[in-house]
Scaffold this active site. Structure first.
Site, PDB file in Angstrom:
ATOM      1  N   GLY A 336      23.419  28.371  27.747  1.00  0.00           N
ATOM      2  CA  GLY A 336      22.475  28.446  26.635  1.00  0.00           C
ATOM      3  C   GLY A 336      23.190  28.522  25.312  1.00  0.00           C
ATOM      4  O   GLY A 336      24.415  28.431  25.228  1.00  0.00           O
ATOM      5  N   GLN A 337      22.356  28.703  24.307  1.00  0.00           N
ATOM      6  CA  GLN A 337      22.863  28.728  22.958  1.00  0.00           C
ATOM      7  C   GLN A 337      22.509  30.074  22.350  1.00  0.00           C
ATOM      8  O   GLN A 337      21.347  30.429  22.278  1.00  0.00           O
ATOM      9  CB  GLN A 337      22.170  27.632  22.150  1.00  0.00           C
ATOM     10  CG  GLN A 337      23.102  26.645  21.540  1.00  0.00           C
ATOM     11  CD  GLN A 337      22.373  25.388  21.152  1.00  0.00           C
ATOM     12  OE1 GLN A 337      21.382  25.002  21.767  1.00  0.00           O
ATOM     13  NE2 GLN A 337      22.841  24.758  20.102  1.00  0.00           N
ATOM     14  N   VAL A 343      27.082  29.388  25.206  1.00  0.00           N
ATOM     15  CA  VAL A 343      27.533  30.228  26.323  1.00  0.00           C
ATOM     16  C   VAL A 343      27.669  29.373  27.576  1.00  0.00           C
ATOM     17  O   VAL A 343      26.803  28.550  27.876  1.00  0.00           O
ATOM     18  CB  VAL A 343      26.520  31.363  26.591  1.00  0.00           C
ATOM     19  CG1 VAL A 343      27.082  32.330  27.623  1.00  0.00           C
ATOM     20  CG2 VAL A 343      26.198  32.109  25.311  1.00  0.00           C
ATOM     21  N   LYS A 357      31.455  32.937  25.991  1.00  0.00           N
ATOM     22  CA  LYS A 357      30.797  32.559  24.740  1.00  0.00           C
ATOM     23  C   LYS A 357      31.827  32.007  23.769  1.00  0.00           C
ATOM     24  O   LYS A 357      32.839  32.644  23.497  1.00  0.00           O
ATOM     25  CB  LYS A 357      30.097  33.784  24.131  1.00  0.00           C
ATOM     26  CG  LYS A 357      29.406  33.479  22.814  1.00  0.00           C
ATOM     27  CD  LYS A 357      28.663  34.681  22.284  1.00  0.00           C
ATOM     28  CE  LYS A 357      27.389  34.924  23.032  1.00  0.00           C
ATOM     29  NZ  LYS A 357      26.193  34.783  22.209  1.00  0.00           N
ATOM     30  N   ASP A 452      19.547  41.679  15.927  1.00  0.00           N
ATOM     31  CA  ASP A 452      18.917  40.458  16.445  1.00  0.00           C
ATOM     32  C   ASP A 452      18.276  40.742  17.806  1.00  0.00           C
ATOM     33  O   ASP A 452      18.438  39.979  18.756  1.00  0.00           O
ATOM     34  CB  ASP A 452      19.958  39.343  16.543  1.00  0.00           C
ATOM     35  CG  ASP A 452      19.307  37.955  16.549  1.00  0.00           C
ATOM     36  OD1 ASP A 452      18.104  37.856  16.227  1.00  0.00           O
ATOM     37  OD2 ASP A 452      19.999  36.982  16.884  1.00  0.00           O
TER      38      ASP A 452
END
Ligand SMILES: *[C@@H]1O[C@H](CO)[C@@H](O)[C@H](O)[C@H]1NC(C)=O
Ligand SMILES: *[C@@H]1O[C@H](CO)[C@@H](O)[C@H](O)[C@H]1NC(C)=O
Length: 650
Positions: A336-337, A343, A357, A452
């Site tokens: 994924g991002q 990653v 990552k 986040d």
């Protein structure tokens, strides 16, 4: 060495995962083991010398506990900090015998720098750093017994009353120990009586003891409906109940004497299981205490055994090994991002599967890279993704994390795996996430603000326990850039208004995002989806409106089984979410207060009803306030723009 790292963590995982509690009494009931034997993952450097000191420390503890009426001892001889405690109802001989058994058990940790074993009758713990004032850590949990009482309902009520009084009285008792019995409320002596003990270590004060017992009490309540016995453990305290007597009759404490108020002498009203006014004060005190304590940069805050032991440097991986492990960072291995780069799934030479990552950060931040990575490497908590190491020497900055087989939470809420999580799993995920955040904010030796928090940053392990990813990385972003621009737009739905608009950063930014995540988890809706027919509001607006109109159930994800939850529960969780999203930030509770709210089924611990939240939206690169706390009308459909702030200009 890569090999060393993989082996070490696999080992640690074994210790944490295998929770074996033997319910039936052993030959000596005092050495019935409660929970796992915890061992530090690190080895002594000078084994022979450390072992000599460890032996001397154990001998000192034994010597201290051999004196009558001494049931608690600490012993410090570099590099060993050690602590032992017996339940006060044990005779001196039984206490020493229990300690001996504990010493034998911790020998299985061989030359590790820490060990902890908890028996029914005593516990022993040693570390190579100061831990005498530590209240909680990842090893704070209840273990419910397998038996049920023939009259579990009656017993449940009786035991709840007893435990409630016990956790209130024990901190006020000299020596922090109480054992008590409560007859079944129906009386008549036809069974259903409950027996319980509570105990705190003696290196903390009354407030610390109360904070610890508040947590174990919350934890142990979860066993009451199904078990005739249970234990709850934490580094600073112990609690146990049973429907069978497990301490001598003449050791019973008269709790009533300690439940009186000081001046008036009036007995405080105690209603079984209901946390009244006293409870509120205690809970607030507990929360404040955890907060105050955790602010101290103290070695104890570094965590121990089941959390971590000492500050260690990150494992250094070779770039070419990681490149090989991820098949050259191939598309096929891409998981994924993230906000900070892509990653990849990697399989190391030793067979360990990891997540790698590729960091995309400015060259200025590279200087801070090592410091930050060192910091994050030392964050150990079961609800936080482990950073195993990094590679900084090659052409890129790579971070190596533990690999999570299950997808991120967002996919279970509104993605391809929608509908797979039931209500209980969702509530557990909310609580687990909160525990991870308490650690980041208040229990680690520096406060880490995540900045986040969102559903896609929460990964699920094999048991659907949440693990928060990407913490600590935001610190690598330049101060004035972290809250703006492209990255920001993607997570707008989660961002606290004061941070989005003014860049004001505090822990309360995470609390806000956490509140939004709660709303997503119960509703199955994405916070940033603007207009989902038939609903025409943002998730937060919708949640507020339904809350105001007392239509709580309408928020709940339609894929959930309506028999799994009650209106009360939904209302309670919704209220917690809305308390998190209030503005100004000072109105939002701290993470430790939230854990207490979430672990309690009692709504009376809320002193304030949530205020109407501020809802913001992005319009291109501008942030717009859609509704404000100052708005007088309850209708959130009137999207009068209260203020517009140009984010990109900051
Ligand atoms: C420490 O005690 C254990 C158990 O009694 C013993 O086997 C070991 O040799 C001792 N180690 C040292 C260095 O004294
Ligand atoms: C409690 O009773 C036991 C015998 O059942 C006795 O040996 C012990 O001395 C008593 N303890 C106290 C404090 O009275």
């Amino acid at each position: 060495m890569v090999e060393g790292s993989g082996g070490r963590w696999r080992w640690l995982a074994v210790v944490i995962m295998v929770v074996s509690v033997s319910e039936p009494a052993l030959s000596n009931p005092q050495t019935n083991q409660v929970g796992v034997l915890g061992c530090s993952p690190f080895n002594y450097t000078d084994v022979a010398d450390s072992m000599r000191v460890l032996n001397a420390t154990f001998a000192d503890l034994r010597n201290q506990l051999s004196s009558d009426n001494k049931r608690f001892a600490t012993s410090t001889q570099q590099p060993v900090y050690a602590m032992a405690q017996c339940r006060n109802y044990l005779s001196t001989a039984d206490c020493v015998a229990c300690l001996d058994a504990a010493v034998v058990a911790t020998r299985n940790c061989s030359n590790k720098t820490g060990g902890r074993i908890i028996f029914d009758g005593c516990f022993l713990r040693y570390e190579d750093s100061y831990f005498y004032e530590q209240i909680t850590d990842a090893g704070t949990y209840p273990t419910c017994g397998k038996r049920t009482d023939p009259k579990q309902d009656v017993f449940n009520t009786t035991a709840k009353q007893l435990l409630y009084e016990l956790q209130l009285a024990t901190p006020r008792i000299n020596g922090f120990f109480a054992a008590a019995k409560q007859e079944a409320s129906g009386g008549g002596g036809s069974g259903g009586a409950a027996f319980a003990v509570a105990q705190c270590i003696e290196t903390i004060d009354e407030t610390g003891c109360q904070a610890c017992l508040t947590i174990t009490y919350r934890n142990i309540l979860g066993c009451l409906s199904k078990s005739a016995s249970a234990r709850a453990i934490a580094p600073a305290c112990f609690m146990r109940y049973s429907n069978k007597r497990f301490f001598p009759n003449n050791q019973t404490t008269n709790l009533a004497a300690f439940l009186e108020t000081g001046s008036s002498g009036k007995k405080k009203a105690i209603i079984g299981g209901v946390v009244g006014g006293v409870g509120i004060i205690i809970l607030v005190l507990a929360a404040i205490f955890i907060y105050r304590r955790s602010k101290k940069p103290n070695a104890a805050r570094r965590g121990n055994i089941l959390g971590a032991t000492q500050l260690k440097g990150p494992e250094n991986y070779r770039y070419k090994d990681l490149k090989a492990a991820t098949k050259g960072f191939s598309q096929e291995n891409k998981l994924g991002q993230g906000g900070f780069g892509d990653v990849y799934k990697g399989t190391l030479k030793n067979g360990d599967v990891v997540a790698v990552k590729k960091l995309v950060i400015s060259s200025r931040a590279k200087a801070d890279f090592e410091t930050e990575v060192r910091l994050i490497t030392n964050v150990h908590h079961r609800n936080l993704i482990r950073l195993l190491g990094c590679s900084a020497k090659g052409e890129e900055l790579l971070l190596v994390y533990e690999y999570m087989a299950n997808a991120s939470l967002d996919r279970y809420i509104y993605g391809d795996k929608r509908g797979m999580l039931n209500w209980k799993q969702r509530v557990d995920i909310i609580l687990g996430t909160a525990m991870g955040l308490v650690y980041l904010h208040q229990q680690f030796h520096v406060c880490i603000i995540h900045r986040d928090i969102k559903s896609s940053n929460i990964l699920l392990d094999d048991d659907f326990q949440p693990k928060i990813a990407d913490f600590g990385l935001a610190r690598l972003l330049p101060q004035n850039q972290s809250h703006v621009s492209t990255k920001f737009a993607g997570t707008l739905g989660y961002t606290a208004p004061e941070y989005a608009i003014h860049g004001h950063l505090s822990e309360k930014v995470d609390i806000y995002s956490f509140g939004i995540v709660i709303l997503e988890i119960i509703s199955g809706r994405r916070s940033s989806d603007i207009r989902v027919e038939p609903v025409t509001e943002y998730l937060l607006e919708q949640a507020w409106k339904l809350y105001e109109n007392e239509e709580h159930l309408r928020l709940v994800d339609s894929t959930l089984d309506p028999n799994d939850y009650t209106t009360e529960e939904v209302k309670r969780i919704l209220e917690i979410a809305l308390v998190c999203t209030q503005s100004p930030p000072s109105l939002r509770p701290s993470m430790s207060e939230l854990v207490i709210m979430l672990s309690s089924s009692d709504r009376s611990i809320f002193q304030n009803q949530p205020n109407r939240p501020t809802v913001i939206s992005d319009l291109g690169n501008r942030v717009q306030v859609l509704s404000d706390t100052s708005a007088t009308t309850a209708s959130s459909t009137s999207h009068a723009t209260a203020s517009i702030s140009d984010v990109s200009g900051r």
